[in-house]
Each structure stands twice: as structure tokens, then as C-alpha cells.
Design an enzyme around this catalytic site. Structure first.
Site, PDB file in Angstrom:
ATOM      1  N   CYS A   1      19.208  27.099  35.081  1.00 30.01           N
ATOM      2  CA  CYS A   1      20.394  27.552  34.360  1.00 30.01           C
ATOM      3  C   CYS A   1      20.891  28.903  34.898  1.00 30.01           C
ATOM      4  O   CYS A   1      21.357  28.988  36.022  1.00 30.01           O
ATOM      5  CB  CYS A   1      20.077  27.585  32.863  1.00 30.01           C
ATOM      6  SG  CYS A   1      21.536  27.727  31.844  1.00 30.01           S
TER       7      CYS A   1
ATOM      8  N   HIS B   1      17.944  22.101  31.470  1.00 30.31           N
ATOM      9  CA  HIS B   1      16.658  22.673  31.038  1.00 30.31           C
ATOM     10  C   HIS B   1      15.552  21.616  31.069  1.00 30.31           C
ATOM     11  O   HIS B   1      15.497  20.762  30.177  1.00 30.31           O
ATOM     12  CB  HIS B   1      16.786  23.252  29.620  1.00 30.31           C
ATOM     13  CG  HIS B   1      17.611  24.495  29.600  1.00 30.31           C
ATOM     14  ND1 HIS B   1      17.068  25.751  29.698  1.00 30.31           N
ATOM     15  CD2 HIS B   1      18.953  24.675  29.548  1.00 30.31           C
ATOM     16  CE1 HIS B   1      18.025  26.648  29.695  1.00 30.31           C
ATOM     17  NE2 HIS B   1      19.184  26.032  29.599  1.00 30.31           N
TER      18      HIS B   1
ATOM     19  N   GLU C   1      12.465  22.087  30.468  1.00 33.44           N
ATOM     20  CA  GLU C   1      11.387  22.424  29.530  1.00 33.44           C
ATOM     21  C   GLU C   1      11.586  21.844  28.138  1.00 33.44           C
ATOM     22  O   GLU C   1      10.638  21.753  27.374  1.00 33.44           O
ATOM     23  CB  GLU C   1      11.207  23.960  29.458  1.00 33.44           C
ATOM     24  CG  GLU C   1      12.357  24.750  28.809  1.00 33.44           C
ATOM     25  CD  GLU C   1      13.514  25.044  29.770  1.00 33.44           C
ATOM     26  OE1 GLU C   1      13.623  24.352  30.802  1.00 33.44           O
ATOM     27  OE2 GLU C   1      14.323  25.940  29.468  1.00 33.44           O
TER      28      GLU C   1
END
Ligand code: XMP
Length: 509
Positions: free
Chosen positions: A82, A169, A171
Site C-alpha cells: 500500500c 493488504h 495481511e
């Protein structure tokens, strides 16, 4: 180990946790510390990979967090996520601009080119985005390898140098193949994989070392987090633990009874119960700001504890069930934006006289459940939906009073009853009602009724950092809606909230 440079993302710690889950050590450092960290030969040698986290800034604004671009020449694989991706593009002479359309929440990732970082992903998969800026020209040596409908630059890599930049993202759990992306990265760093285990005995040992034989009180709400925290401390120090429960009236009916039952019967430690419903209502009278409500409630909890404490000699520690998502959303790292102060973090008075013990501060909700099972917490507590610390106060938009408290707890009860009856209760993280402070017209019987609108929110999420609204069956929504308008005087209408997190938070306030 893998070094994570934290540019203030809400999910930096989650990146670290995902990598730790593979059995790999991580260290989070601030951008300002990067130069001095890599100046050391030993550090350069032990660092097998670098992650540049996301963050709320734009690369081209003044004081945006930045690092020395020499990092890209260290010959260490880099995963830039990001803001990290935009920073890589900016430092290496690519181009970053505000995007025409901003992307928040789910998007479809489409692979365009072969790349190690996206190896084994499907051609189309769901990813989670949270960005306004976008890379419009890759630096020399890089090419775009995946896109979404709105942006060309969903991923950009320099395969030779092992620099992998992704706009989404990996994660968060709602990125379908997020774990695979992280696995591909750690493989590129040269790691094999194993899964780390939570070591409960070690947590208890650490508590024992910290507290010794000092008397300790535990704030127990009846929810899973504080029950786990208090039980861990109970296992470490036995009868020196004094659980205290404040009945604020803002929790679900039956909560106080459950606290008494668990601590007295199962743990054989008698809790102190402070009845304070009227106290909370009178302090909240006329207060409409959610931040103020949280601060008032947090302060009142601590004041009541301290008052009680004055009557018990030699207490040194206070146990709290703070977990990691509470910390991060109350500004857990230097560059993170403050979303809202969770009462058990942001609202603590500065002059508090007790030292805090927070044994599960580093863990996410699914890890807390894992610990709970290991220490034999009853299933009905483990599988209960969580309830926020400020309780109904932040589910009543506008000011709280006795009448509105009764309305919200009745509506909440109906939601829970129907969710349980239909088998949906355990399929979602949260399901609750909100008193929206908006009025609308209904005709009940032949009577014109200008009453309040109740919203229902039900969310699917494992770690609370992201969430999707639950696709509840229409007949269940119908049942809930029908019961609420019929059983609660003063409610004219029921609506269902269909917003993902991000951009919306789970709670309305
Ligand atoms: P949000 O609304 O921030 O919620 O997306 C994430 C999770 O945190 C809970 N929550 C709170 N818990 N004190 C708490 O102890 C608070 O002030 C608070 N605010 C939100 C929320 O219920 C959800 O599980």
C-alpha cells in the site's frame, strides 16, 4: 528475521503476526530508525527480508514518513504494501498521483503477468484495498503484474531484485490469498515454513515474574478478554487476585450473574461486585459525543475501582483484558491515524495509581480464543459474541437515558434470541441493534406513530480488523424486524446495515 518498517498502518502488527505464524521472527521499526538499524553489519546479516507497511499519509505531502532509498540496494528481498508501494515508486523515480476513484474494501485482483509474489493465486481473486493514491508509472526495472477494475497498478515488481510492491493488504483475512502472498514472500527470502504455537505456560511465568506476591485486582466485564486475562493471572498468583466487576447497566442482561458464577464456582475466587447502574446513567446524561462517552465511562470505571481500592490495603496491580486491536485503534504506533479511543486504552486517567498488567495485549481475538480453550474457560463464554467496553452507550446514538437503555437492551435481546434460534449466532462475530436517533413514521394499529429507527448490524470477521456484513436470510431479518417494531413501543422502523469494514467501523460510534 524479517524487518517491518511501520509507516502507521492499522495492520502493521497483523503483518508481523502472520509472518510469526510461519515460525519466523519479525521486528517492527519506525522509518526514522531505518538508517541506524541498517548501519550495523550484524543487523544487515540477520535481516532476510524487509516489509514496508501501509500508512495513512500521501508520499507527496510535507512530513510524509520516508526512508533512505539505499534500502533498495541492500540486496535483501522487499515486500512493499500500500503506502509502502507508493513510497517505493516515489523514491525510485516512478510516478504516484491521487487516484480518480479511491478504493476502500473488497476489489477483484486480476493477474496480468507471471510474478513470484503472486505465484499460485487464481487468475481472479478478492483482495482488500484501502487507498486514495495510486502508482501511475512504475520505476525503471519494474512492471505492473496485476490490476483491478479501477487501477492498473495493483501489483508491481522487479523480479530480478526481488522487490515486490502490492497495493492491496495481504495481511487481512478478507484478502482471499493473503497468506499465500506472504508465504511466497518468505519463500523468496529463503525461509522454510513451520507454525509457531502459543505458549500459555510462558505467559503465566511472565505474569508471575512481574507481579510476584503483590495483591492484584482484575477488572472483569464478563466478556472473553477480561475473563482470559484474569484467569491467566489467577493461575499465576492464586488468591492474591481479587476480581472486581462493575455492573454498569450497559452490558447485556445476565452478565453480572455469569461473572459471579464463573469466578466463585469454577475458579474458587469470590469476586467483588459494584452495583453502579444509576451512577453511569447520571454521568452520561445529555452526553452525545462518542469520544466523550468513552472517556466518561473509562474514567468512571477507574474512579469506582480506586474508591473500592481505598478499602482494600496493599493493592499494586490492575489486570485488564486489553487485546491488540484495542491498542492499534487507539493509536498503537507512531504514524497511525487515531480512529477512536477504545475506553480501556485511550480513556485511562493519566494519574492512575495502579500499575497495569495486560497479559493478552499482544494477541488478536482468534488467538485469545485459542488461549481460552487451553485454560478451560467454559464454551458459553468463549463462543459468546464480544460486547464493547462502553456497551450500550455507543449503540445509542445521541444521549442515553433510562428509557433508551431499556429500548436498546430489549432490541439487542431480540436480535440475539433470533440469531441463536436460527443457528446464525455463531456464524458471525457480532450481531446487534443500534438506536439511530432518527425518527420515522409508522402506523401501529390505527395510530400514527412517529418513533425511532433501529438499525441492525451483523458482521463476519475473525480478527476485527476487517469485516463483511453478514448475508442473513431474508426470513430471519423479517423476524427480527417484525419483533422489534411490535414489541418495543417507540420504535417505528428497522433497517439493515450493509457496509463493509473498511471503510465503516463495526460500531456506529
Ligand atoms: P470498530 O467499531 O472499531 O470495532 O470497528 C472493532 C471491535 O472493537 C469493539 N469496540 C470496542 N471495544 N471498547 C471496547 O472494549 C470500545 O470503546 C470499543 N469500540 C469498539 C467493537 O465492538 C468491535 O468488536
Amino acid at each position: 528475521m524479517i524487518i517491518i518498517i511501520d509507516f502507521g498502518s492499522q495492520t502493521t502488527h497483523l503483518i508481523s503476526r502472520r509472518i510469526n505464524d510461519f515460525g519466523i521472527k519479525t521486528k517492527i521499526i519506525n522509518p526514522e530508525k531505518t538508517n541506524s538499524f541498517f548501519a550495523s553489519k550484524i543487523n544487515r546479516k540477520s535481516c532476510k527480508g524487509i516489509v514496508l507497511s501501509g500508512g495513512p499519509a500521501s508520499v507527496y505531502v510535507r512530513n510524509a514518513p520516508i526512508i533512505n532509498k539505499k534500502i533498495f540496494s541492500l540486496d535483501i528481498p522487499i515486500l512493499a504494501i500500500c503506502y509502502g508501494m507508493q513510497l517505493a515508486a516515489y523514491l525510485l523515480n516512478g510516478k504516484v498521483r491521487p487516484g480518480k476513484t479511491k478504493e476502500y474494501g473488497p476489489a477483484t485482483l486480476i493477474l496480468n503477468k507471471k510474478s513470484n509474489i503472486l505465484n499460485s493465486l487464481s487468475q481472479h481473486s478478492q483482495v482488500w484495498m484501502s487507498h486514495g493514491d495510486v502508482v501511475i508509472k512504475p520505476p525503471t526495472g519494474f512492471s505492473f503484474v496485476a490490476q483491478t477494475k479501477s487501477i492498473k497498478a495493483a501489483a508491481m515488481t522487479n523480479e530480478k531484485k526481488k522487490i515486490y510492491c502490492i497495493q492491496f493488504h495481504p495481511e487481512v483475512e478478507h484478502t482471499e490469498y493473503g497468506n499465500l502472498v506472504l508465504k511466497n514472500f518468505v519463500a523468496a527470502c529463503g525461509f522454510g515454513l513451520s507454525r509457531s504455537k502459543i505458549d500459555v505456560a510462558r505467559i503465566i511465568r511472565r505474569i508471575k515474574n512481574k507481579i510476584g506476591s503483590a495483591k492484584t485486582i482484575a477488572a472483569v466485564s464478563g466478556g472473553l478478554d477480561s475473563t482470559v486475562a484474569a484467569t491467566l493471572v489467577g493461575k499465576a498468583i492464586g488468591k492474591n487476585l481479587i476480581p472486581i466487576h462493575i455492573d454498569s447497566g450497559l452490558m447485556r442482561p445476565g452478565t453480572t450473574e455469569r461473572v459471579i458464577d464463573y469466578f466463585e464456582k469454577k475458579l474458587k475466587i469470590k469476586p467483588i461486585i459494584i452495583k453502579a447502574q444509576n451512577h453511569f446513567l447520571s454521568k452520561l446524561k445529555g452526553v452525545t459525543s462518542p469520544e466523550k462517552k468513552r472517556k466518561i465511562i473509562g474514567k468512571l470505571y477507574i474512579d469506582l475501582f480506586e474508591k473500592k481500592l481505598a478499602s482494600i490495603p496493599n493493592i499494586k496491580y490492575l489486570v485488564q483484558g486489553t487485546i491488540y486491536s484495542d491498542v492499534i485503534e487507539s493509536r498503537g504506533s507512531k504514524h497511525a491515524a487515531n480512529i477512536k479511543s477504545h475506553h480501556n486504552v485511550g480513556g485511562l486517567p493519566k494519574n492512575m495509581k495502579l500499575s497495569l498488567v495486560e497479559p493478552i495485549r499482544e494477541f488478536y481475538t482468534d488467538q485469545v480464543r485459542e488461549i481460552a480453550k487451553k485454560i478451560n474457560i467454559p464454551t458459553e463464554i468463549i463462543s459468546d459474541q464480544p460486547h464493547p467496553g462502553p456497551g450500550y452507550a455507543i449503540r445509542v446514538i445521541g444521549a442515553m437515558n433510562r428509557k433508551r437503555l431499556d429500548m436498546i437492551s430489549t432490541a439487542d435481546n431480540i436480535v440475539i434470541e433470533e440469531m441463536k434460534r436460527s443457528g446464525w449466532y455463531h456464524k458471525v462475530l457480532h450481531s446487534f441493534a443500534i438506536l439511530t436517533n432518527t425518527k420515522s413514521t409508522a402506523v401501529k394499529g390505527d395510530d400514527h406513530n412517529y418513533g425511532e429507527v433501529v438499525a441492525i448490524r451483523a458482521i463476519v470477521s475473525k480478527d476485527r480488523m476487517t469485516g463483511n456484513w453478514a448475508h442473513l436470510p431474508y426470513n430471519l431479518l423479517q423476524k427480527i424486524s417484525g419483533r422489534i417494531v411490535n414489541e418495543i413501543t417507540g420504535v417505528s422502523r428497522v433497517v439493515y446495515d450493509i457496509t463493509t469494514k473498511p471503510p465503516a467501523t463495526m460500531e456506529w460510534e
